[in-house]
Design an enzyme around this catalytic site. Sequence first.
Site, PDB file in Angstrom:
ATOM      1  N   LYS A  76      32.479  26.175  40.054  1.00 41.57           N
ATOM      2  CA  LYS A  76      31.565  25.056  39.797  1.00 41.57           C
ATOM      3  C   LYS A  76      32.100  24.223  38.633  1.00 41.57           C
ATOM      4  O   LYS A  76      32.630  24.771  37.665  1.00 41.57           O
ATOM      5  CB  LYS A  76      30.187  25.633  39.470  1.00 41.57           C
ATOM      6  CG  LYS A  76      29.068  24.612  39.321  1.00 41.57           C
ATOM      7  CD  LYS A  76      27.734  25.336  39.124  1.00 41.57           C
ATOM      8  CE  LYS A  76      26.568  24.392  38.913  1.00 41.57           C
ATOM      9  NZ  LYS A  76      25.293  25.118  38.760  1.00 41.57           N
ATOM     10  N   SER A 171      21.491  23.993  41.573  1.00 41.19           N
ATOM     11  CA  SER A 171      22.498  22.956  41.371  1.00 41.19           C
ATOM     12  C   SER A 171      23.921  23.366  41.771  1.00 41.19           C
ATOM     13  O   SER A 171      24.831  22.557  41.713  1.00 41.19           O
ATOM     14  CB  SER A 171      22.510  22.563  39.886  1.00 41.19           C
ATOM     15  OG  SER A 171      22.884  23.689  39.112  1.00 41.19           O
ATOM     16  N   SER A 195      19.776  28.243  40.095  1.00 43.63           N
ATOM     17  CA  SER A 195      20.832  27.355  40.598  1.00 43.63           C
ATOM     18  C   SER A 195      21.914  28.016  41.443  1.00 43.63           C
ATOM     19  O   SER A 195      22.720  27.328  42.046  1.00 43.63           O
ATOM     20  CB  SER A 195      21.506  26.629  39.434  1.00 43.63           C
ATOM     21  OG  SER A 195      20.708  25.572  39.003  1.00 43.63           O
TER      22      SER A 195
END
Length: 526
Positions: A76, A171, A195
């Site tokens: 990420k 996210s 997330s």
Amino acid sequence: MLGRTLREVSVALKQGQITPTELCQRCLSLIKKTKFLNAYITVSEEVALKQAEESEKRYKKGHSLGDLDGIPIAVKDNFSTSGIETTCASNMLKGYVPPYNATVVQKLLDQGALLMGKTNLDEFAMGSGSTDGIFGPVKNPWSYSKQYREKRKQNSHSENEDSNWLITGGSSGGSAAAVSAFTCFAALGSDTGGSTRNPAAHCGVVGLKPSYGLVSRHGLIPLVNSMDVPGILTRCVDDAATVLGVLAGHDPKDSTTIQDPVKPFTLPSLTDVSKLCIGIPKEYLTPELSSEVQSLWSKAANLFESEGAKVTEVSLPHTSYSIVCYHVLCTSEVASNMARFDGLEYGHRCDSDVSTEAMYAATRREGFNDVVRGRILSGNFFLLKENYENYFVKAQKVRRLIANDFVNVFNSGVDVLLTPTTLSEAVPYTEFIKEDNRTRSAQDDIFTQAVNMAGLPAVSVPVALSSQGLPIGLQFIGRAFCDQQLLIVAKWFEKQVQFPVIQLQELMDDCSSVFENEKLASVSLK
């Protein structure tokens, strides 16, 4: 090969059925083919191929570094990667290239993993849809799956197919999509209020949030220091355990990590669940929960019961305060963390040279989107001298009560809690953006954020497809630092439910050989 689990590919590499370079090239070509999913912000092709070359040399000498040697992974874009741009999907860090690796990234590279690229997210990981970063929203691979398309044909939707793509959740949506679309075998996400688990549920993959303090946060660009945890996304529970085994342990650069040495997380196969006690929190049965998720949740509880486990309803009495409490603490820490982006040391800097104050203000106005600015304003309000006691301090006290709720339940003999991960399956993007980010996050974090406030381990496991042909996940919550026990239960459950493999034939015609391997259906949940 690409449809196999990390463990299986690791064996294939050791036996020479495929080389790291071939594996890397296949993943890279799939990343190019699935570019429209917008899962990656940066594809580190040269880096990955160079790492594959090194890995190949080791395999030739018979010196493999372990299960992750030569395995393609994604990270990420809020983890620092030395020499590779790290943006947090924000204008504030566009063009920022960190001089060091996050500890978790370094640990993966030390094991010989191949870094395919940095994945997309909501700006600074604030959101639950992966729709609010400057690089645009991530599309859920299941939007293009045979399972979903066939269901849509049956329901005779005549509107434009492509305008109706689904969100990935967030996210860490880029990481979830990357794993779900077979472009890598594992990916790092981060989890502050859900997330990693939320997009895992929406993309039909396993999403693990380890116990707070088990895995180092050094180099993870902070959102909420007291709740952030690096998360792991894989296609099966065993793979998540393999990656956790590499990442877990003390880090001198992160004082919140545990001091005790950590043993590898190998998962024995449970054959007998009769000694287990599964808790079902009654407060999680909310009116907003979709009937399909509710029905799968009951079926899962019945499955444990029919196999001899004790299933008991438990109470987490402070659940109703938890989302408000989370909001106060989260925005307060965000306000404090975001102060470092002032346009002086790194990141974006505006052109204004009227005064230092004007430069700060303009830099932050240009660098942050509305969501981030809104959370900073919110947090600074709670931290004002006249509000501090009434908001921040009170929220800290409520947080303790929420953590105690879990302690009491686990002390009463419950081993693992079983809850929904999300209220429903993934929704179309056009539907999702009707609500603002704050409302959405408050709804979507309902089953996940309390775990972060209590510092517990939790894992979302895909269970079944909805009537729309979309994945639904359920969440298991364990005692603090009993991550292995949690994963053993999750692995047993995964084996029972036999979640189907995503079918993306049309999407990847010339990769079709990957998916024609009929063995896949049984491989998926081994």
